[in-house]
Design a protein around this motif. Structure first.
Motif, PDB file in Angstrom:
ATOM      1  N   LEU A 204      13.195  -9.201 -10.002  1.00 49.18           N
ATOM      2  CA  LEU A 204      14.628 -10.062  -9.922  1.00 49.18           C
ATOM      3  C   LEU A 204      13.859 -11.385  -9.719  1.00 49.18           C
ATOM      4  CD1 LEU A 204      17.260 -11.200 -10.194  1.00 49.18           C
ATOM      5  CD2 LEU A 204      17.680  -9.541  -8.265  1.00 49.18           C
ATOM      6  N   THR A 206      10.910 -14.116  -9.036  1.00 45.57           N
ATOM      7  CA  THR A 206       9.650 -14.385  -9.664  1.00 45.57           C
ATOM      8  C   THR A 206       8.677 -14.415  -9.136  1.00 45.57           C
ATOM      9  OG1 THR A 206      11.272 -15.819 -11.308  1.00 45.57           O
ATOM     10  CG2 THR A 206       8.815 -16.044 -11.584  1.00 45.57           C
ATOM     11  N   GLU A 207       8.455 -14.680  -7.986  1.00 34.58           N
ATOM     12  CA  GLU A 207       7.325 -14.822  -7.249  1.00 34.58           C
ATOM     13  C   GLU A 207       7.537 -14.545  -5.762  1.00 34.58           C
ATOM     14  OE1 GLU A 207       6.221 -18.987  -7.210  1.00 34.58           O
ATOM     15  OE2 GLU A 207       4.406 -18.673  -6.680  1.00 34.58           O
ATOM     16  N   VAL A 341      12.323 -21.232   0.435  1.00 36.57           N
ATOM     17  CA  VAL A 341      12.409 -21.522  -0.884  1.00 36.57           C
ATOM     18  C   VAL A 341      11.387 -22.329  -1.580  1.00 36.57           C
ATOM     19  CG1 VAL A 341      14.333 -23.122  -1.474  1.00 36.57           C
ATOM     20  CG2 VAL A 341      14.054 -21.170  -2.846  1.00 36.57           C
ATOM     21  N   ALA A 393      13.585 -27.199  -4.439  1.00 33.92           N
ATOM     22  CA  ALA A 393      12.855 -28.420  -5.527  1.00 33.92           C
ATOM     23  C   ALA A 393      14.364 -28.982  -6.146  1.00 33.92           C
ATOM     24  CB  ALA A 393      12.029 -27.674  -6.430  1.00 33.92           C
ATOM     25  N   TYR A 394      15.221 -28.198  -6.437  1.00 30.98           N
ATOM     26  CA  TYR A 394      16.449 -28.750  -7.136  1.00 30.98           C
ATOM     27  C   TYR A 394      17.399 -29.340  -6.144  1.00 30.98           C
ATOM     28  CZ  TYR A 394      14.105 -25.942 -10.610  1.00 30.98           C
ATOM     29  OH  TYR A 394      13.172 -25.414 -11.641  1.00 30.98           O
ATOM     30  N   LYS A 399      22.028 -19.847  -4.874  1.00 25.74           N
ATOM     31  CA  LYS A 399      22.968 -19.500  -6.129  1.00 25.74           C
ATOM     32  C   LYS A 399      23.103 -17.967  -5.984  1.00 25.74           C
ATOM     33  CE  LYS A 399      23.549 -20.035 -11.079  1.00 25.74           C
ATOM     34  NZ  LYS A 399      24.953 -21.131 -11.061  1.00 25.74           N
ATOM     35  N   THR A 407      16.845 -17.001  -7.779  1.00 25.03           N
ATOM     36  CA  THR A 407      16.852 -16.231  -9.121  1.00 25.03           C
ATOM     37  C   THR A 407      17.736 -16.610 -10.183  1.00 25.03           C
ATOM     38  OG1 THR A 407      18.640 -14.869  -8.592  1.00 25.03           O
ATOM     39  CG2 THR A 407      16.458 -14.162  -7.984  1.00 25.03           C
ATOM     40  N   TRP A 408      18.685 -17.792  -9.876  1.00 23.43           N
ATOM     41  CA  TRP A 408      19.636 -18.498 -10.775  1.00 23.43           C
ATOM     42  C   TRP A 408      20.521 -17.537 -11.391  1.00 23.43           C
ATOM     43  CZ3 TRP A 408      19.517 -23.442  -9.739  1.00 23.43           C
ATOM     44  CH2 TRP A 408      18.079 -23.962  -9.466  1.00 23.43           C
ATOM     45  N   PRO A 446      22.529 -31.527 -12.336  1.00 25.72           N
ATOM     46  CA  PRO A 446      22.710 -31.760 -13.703  1.00 25.72           C
ATOM     47  C   PRO A 446      22.218 -30.754 -14.434  1.00 25.72           C
ATOM     48  CG  PRO A 446      20.555 -32.753 -12.907  1.00 25.72           C
ATOM     49  CD  PRO A 446      21.269 -32.011 -11.738  1.00 25.72           C
ATOM     50  N   PHE A 447      22.808 -29.516 -14.512  1.00 23.47           N
ATOM     51  CA  PHE A 447      22.594 -28.338 -15.316  1.00 23.47           C
ATOM     52  C   PHE A 447      23.652 -27.384 -15.485  1.00 23.47           C
ATOM     53  CE2 PHE A 447      21.410 -26.495 -11.450  1.00 23.47           C
ATOM     54  CZ  PHE A 447      20.355 -26.931 -10.782  1.00 23.47           C
ATOM     55  N   GLU A 448      23.537 -26.404 -16.202  1.00 22.35           N
ATOM     56  CA  GLU A 448      24.751 -25.322 -16.662  1.00 22.35           C
ATOM     57  C   GLU A 448      25.976 -26.173 -16.969  1.00 22.35           C
ATOM     58  OE1 GLU A 448      24.608 -21.735 -14.307  1.00 22.35           O
ATOM     59  OE2 GLU A 448      23.173 -22.432 -13.287  1.00 22.35           O
ATOM     60  N   GLU A 451      27.070 -31.752 -16.531  1.00 25.50           N
ATOM     61  CA  GLU A 451      26.727 -33.343 -17.112  1.00 25.50           C
ATOM     62  C   GLU A 451      28.337 -33.276 -18.026  1.00 25.50           C
ATOM     63  OE1 GLU A 451      24.920 -30.960 -17.315  1.00 25.50           O
ATOM     64  OE2 GLU A 451      23.253 -30.800 -18.799  1.00 25.50           O
TER      65      GLU A 451
END
Lengths: 758, 758
Positions: A204, A206-207, A341, A393-394, A399, A407-408, A446-448, A451
């Motif tokens: 779940l 990634t890293e 993170v 970074a975002y 979330k 994990t978004w 600016p995602f999901e 916008e």
């Protein structure tokens, strides 16, 4: 006020008398290990970083927590687990004690191809908070486990007549319900009783890096590394690495003395893992560690004492309470270092860092519960989220984040209501200016579909999947920003986000009375089927019937859209009585949509507040009826005693709230809808020494309706109550009735909503 | 002494006059990029951590250094390379500038399946120390590269008419001759001109972490991440990870202005990489960085000045000198942090940490050369080895280590002679007590046959492969411990290791006059074929003919075993004149055994001292003849101008020594065998300002024999000379002759050997 304090004192006395056996005896960690709840049975401490426990398999949905009750064999005991999720991960540092023939893949000895699985029996298995025991039948080894915050303690009692006893360390093992794997594992045998290492895994998260330190209570006589990939020309390698590296530690066990194995963990480095281990378990006294773990549980469970209920209900209640303390988890070394993170190592002595924020689930009832029962942890959890924001970074709040990974998973920015709720309730131990900045940044990322949402007021389905759900959840989150901004005196922010909070109306189709997905061109998407549900479709793990109610901040507005109070309640009646299947057009089993009462799906979060909505329509007895039905039918003292994923405790938090007679329909702001208690009496021990006693006189299976309520001896005639009022302590006393009572209240929940929006 | 200083001064003056063009103009980095030498053409600074350069392929033996001269295309420009090895690794952070259609694998755009390779021409390619240029023909992009210690600087000139220009960052690329791969790569786009990340790779090094920071001189207009594995639901992910993650950075380049790209590296963390970059290239002046790199090379190459020779010889010489400064490499951040072989981060301001110790190769001539030409680096290199010892889980000195990994490549414990040589020559800038402890520990580590060697005096072939070679090399290493222990006054250690140093005799079969493998039962292994060579056989990359001479510390003893001086020299005659093929029974091409002169294999290290052995048998003219033949036939100013793997500079170090008229047959102790110079004159600028001038009067292709030698004007009649004497400075003047001169010397090399053993 003096009177209240007297109440509090007398309640405390009665607790001492009433409490016959420890509260931990009412916790059954096996609840939820079968069915689809995905809880784990192994021990941990409240909010502990380490959760040693049995793993019965991997790769299937039933393996999300490592252990599935119906599986017949155990493959080993790993030291981290997640409780209740729909995707699996963790399972670090799996150990398996075994006997018989074992051979490495390098030379003369080899573990049999079938692995080292062992059968086990639930008859020789015991799970309680802080302690787990099972006998491995094929190896004839008795395994006992306990834990501290950052270390697990394993106790292996080998058979006296074993020729060859050993402990296997398997770095390749990952708890996963899908395709997770170890990217890289490392084992270093430091001396004849100490092992250090780490692994990088992908499931779940990634890293995900996890370092470990293992100490054995007795020197092993021999060890072998298997399937390691390092170019080692030495005869007896002491370190090995690779994606499947394993070690076998051998013992002669011609005596009764059990072998103890300590496992310290750290996300920082192996030295940190060793320091955590040595700081928390500096001795070899298993019983002492077990007792400490049990004491910690007893202390936390004692936030609710003097519970009067039958044993089954009491067990369901305390197990639920226990489940709410399995996440978030501590994610910081004893020395204050933690992995952010940003994958960098940070050090901070000003807060305790937490991870595992399953926020789409837990913002609803679990985080509000924390403000009531575990307020001492709330500021640190929020600060952990703010650090995530600073390190991301975002530049957004978590979330669905855990172990230094975002994990978004799922939708919305539901760290926002959690922070707003705490702020509105007066929590001041975090940087509120930074918090508002982070909340606004998360609500503008600016995602999901954001916008579009910002410009046209909704997320268009032809541009973004799950657009209907996104629009509705964004609108709610926006309301919580507005509420917090208002309290902070930030009028501009208040105005912006209050306006945005009405955006749910843009996806509401008043012609058919459903919230539904809209295209960029302003038309609703067709064809439309309110029973239709598909992963990645118009809604998130739900359909129109389930999602149209998600306006927790403006039920009044929703009611108007639906045509008024009566149509609103009639629609609720339909929801709860209609056919229980969804129309799945994807061909995929809608495994999240479970625990059906009509189209109400208690097994998944979008429904969780709906039963309480009758309170807004002057029909609280229907809330009581429905809540009572859910509590008694969908919670049980069995392995499949939960109706769906426990989701890091949200499903259990729903029960804790409801059993105490209330629920936060709007998770932010401190107003609770009043339902129907499942406990005849319970005392909530509040921070600062005050107590709140919730009593339900004449409660029985039949007497599930509220006849009247008294607060500190005076009639209380609202269907809602504030956090602030409850937190003063005192007694809230329900009189129960066998039939709906329709005249006990004068003010309904719309009153509270108006108050919050004033 | 005054006279010597005068000499030194006048020599210095003549240098200034004679030096018409910079020394870097005599370096041709293309030498060795064809054939089997495995050098790379890209720029670096002396002993620099970063080596940007073109990569033409991967997966074949020819790709050990990333670039193979005969390949027609370039796949990109990675920023680290190893020079001259037989197994490939590195190739970090590969960038490729390109034009045309590029599409990501996520959405609407995709890089064509064939990748982004481009043809190139050697006609539009230039390589010199500190600078490399090539034009990518398919993309019409001109690429220029230069470097500092810890950062690479790329300059890309795109065509003015390109619709779409871009730079690809490929984290999946690994320079490898075998099966290496990226285990995990990470890219984070920090802003529109900064990228950070790391990768974990596995090739020659099993587990290698390298962090990077990239700064672009102009903001990219757009970027895409490709094939990333993170669960990202955001529309424009700014970070991605996975084993094949790539990024594409887009530019509009409708002007002439080139794009500059800085790449900082660190084995510690991304912050370290960024700090290294910003510390070393704080501006965007490509020419300035290039000039600084060239100045650093000029300064180091100027350790030997006033060279008189034809241009070809001068180019061969200075290129060889250049090659000796490509390894070891700095492996420490600007702030003193470095990753140890324990995979932990250490910080130290007391020494500069080096890595890339190809010791089986470089202990022979390269490390001794460092004591002569780069003495200011010797103490730090040794301290780096001692830190490796302290940090190693095996508690041994490096064997073949690089980038925080021990690869366990090759045999012996040849850090030991390197340390002993430095100590015996008076280097005091390292902890000699710790060093002796580490040397003894390495010589007693219980693997690779040591347990047998210590008890029965040899490594038995039925227990351990390459047993004959191991016994011989262990014996030599042991002698160096004895020599150092003696000087330190450690009599017990001296006695133990002096005794062990005679162990080579235990595998010498005087009946057939070869060193050969012996069984545990004391019998020599049969059948026996002195021409037989097999990887993992009785010898290490060699056969009995090549290995029987490896007794650098006791040629006198070997001579006795062989039946005396005449039989010894007759056997050398046979060696050098017999058939040039080995009998390979494995079916595998003995690709390391190249550069044949009879059975003498100059292409591989075990032979390197053999040509000088005639000096021990009163036939120095045969040494001169053979050395002259090797220098003139096996070194050339062409891509395949080296006879085998350059092996981190050992092949080149042989040339530097021999060109200056001498060679360290025994690599420890400070005695050099005198051969025959290939330069008419050369001035070695010694530490402290002294100079040593080596002159060869009347040198020509025909005049390759030594007629006489004068040292500071007085006849010098030995076939050897000490480091100590040379380091006083002065003039060593050879008179050359066209025919062998047999009476110019009175003392042969056995004298020196006796002196060392006194």
């Amino acid at each position: 006020m003096k009177k209240i304090l007297t109440f509090a004192f007398s309640a405390a006395v009665s607790v001492t008398v009433a409490q016959q056996k420890p509260l931990i005896d009412y916790v059954n960690p096996i609840i939820g290990t079968g069915g689809t709840a995905h809880t784990y049975p192994g021990p941990t401490v409240p909010f502990g970083m380490v959760q040693p426990g049995p793993d019965t398999g991997f790769g299937l949905w039933e393996h999300c927590a490592g252990y599935y009750y119906n599986n017949p064999t155990i493959i080993g005991f790993s030291n981290t687990h997640i409780s209740g999720t729909g995707v699996g991960d963790l399972g670090d540092v799996m150990l398996q004690p075994a006997t018989g023939s074992v051979k490495t893949e390098r030379g003369d000895e080899k573990i049999p191809g079938s692995g080292y699985r062992s059968r086990f029996s639930h008859d020789d298995e015991k799970a309680s908070p802080g302690y787990y025991q099972v006998r491995l039948l094929d190896h004839n080894v008795n395994v006992e486990l306990t834990a501290t915050e950052r270390a697990g303690l394993h106790k292996y009692t080998f058979p006296r007549n074993a020729d060859s006893s050993y402990v296997i360390l398997d770095m390749g093992h990952v708890v996963t319900s899908e395709k997770g794997k170890t990217i890289w594992g490392f084992i270093q045998v430091v001396n004849d009783s100490t092992v250090l290492g780490y692994r990088l895994s992908k499931a779940l998260a990634t890293e995900r890096y996890m370092y470990y330190a293992i100490r054995f209570s007795r020197p092993f006589s021999k060890f072998n590394l298997m399937k390691f990939q390092e170019r080692i020309s030495v005869a007896h390698p002491v370190q090995g690495s690779g994606d499947e590296v394993k070690a076998v530690f051998r013992y002669t066990t011609k005596h009764d003395k059990p072998l103890l194995v300590k496992v310290g963990l750290s996300a920082v480095d192996a030295d940190g893992a060793l320091a955590n281990l040595d700081a928390e378990i500096p001795h070899w006294n298993f019983d002492k560690v077990k007792k400490q773990a049990e004491d910690k549980w007893e202390r936390e469970l004692s936030k609710v004492t003097a519970v009067k209920a039958d044993n089954k209900t009491k067990t369901i209640f305390y197990t639920a309470l226990y489940h709410t303390m399995l996440a978030p988890t501590i994610y910081m070394d004893a020395d204050g270092r933690y992995r952010g993170v940003d994958n960098k190592i940070h050090q901070d002595s000003n807060f305790l860092n937490y991870t595992l924020f399953s926020l789409w689930d837990t913002f609803r009832a679990e985080h509000p519960l924390f403000t009531l029962l575990y307020p001492e942890r709330v500021n640190d959890m929020i600060t952990s989220m703010l650090m995530h924001y600073k390190q991301s970074a975002y530049r957004v709040l978590p979330k669905w984040s855990f172990h230094a990974n975002e994990t978004w998973t799922m939708i919305g920015y539901h760290a926002v209501p959690v922070i707003a709720d705490a702020y509105l309730k007066g929590f001041k131990g975090f940087d509120s200016e930074l918090a508002l900045e982070a909340m606004k940044a998360s609500a503008n990322a600016p995602f999901e579909g954001m916008e579009y949402y910002k410009t046209i007021g909704y997320v268009p389905i032809d541009k973004e999947p799950e657009a209907a759900s996104k629009t509705m959840e964004y609108a709610y989150d926006d309301w919580t920003i507005a509420a917090m901004a208002k309290k902070m005196g930030k009028t501009d922010d208040y105005n912006i986000f209050l306006k945005r909070s009405a955006n749910y109306k843009n996806v509401y189709d008043s012609k058919i009375n459903f919230a539904r997905a809209k295209l960029l061109n302003g038309q609703f998407k067709t064809p439309f089927d309110p029973l239709h549900m598909r992963y990645g479709g118009d809604y998130t793990e739900g359909n129109a019937w389930q999602y149209s109610w998600f306006v927790p901040h403006d039920i009044g507005g929703l009611m108007t859209l639906m045509g008024g109070r009566d149509k609103f309640s009639a629609k609720l009646d339909t929801l709860l009585s209609m056919k229980e299947t969804v129309n799945d057009m994807s061909g995929e089993q809608p495994y999240d949509v479970t625990g059906m009462v009509g189209q109400y799906a208690h097994g998944n979060e979008p429904s969780h507040h709906i039963a309480y909505l009758y309170n807004y329509a002057d029909q609280p007895w229907k809330t009581q009826e429905t809540v009572h039905k859910i509590m008694t039918r969908l919670y049980n003292n069995t392995p499949d005693g939960l109706a769906g994923n426990d989701d890091c405790g949200q499903m259990s938090a729903w029960y804790v709230w409801s059993a105490l007679g209330m629920y936060p329909v709007n998770p932010a702001g401190g107003v609770y809808s009043i339902g129907t208690p499942s406990l005849s009496s319970a005392t909530i021990n509040l921070q600062g020494g005050k107590q709140l006693v919730v009593k339900a006189n004449n409660l029985s299976m039949a007497n599930r309706y509220v006849r009247s309520i008294k607060l500190n001896g005076r009639p209380y005639k609202k269907t809602w109550i504030t956090h602030e009022l409850l937190y003063r302590g005192g007694i809230m006393e329900f009189e129960m009735a066998g039939k709906p009572v329709k005249n006990w209240f004068t003010g309904n929940d719309l009153e509270a909503e108006k108050m919050l929006n004033k």
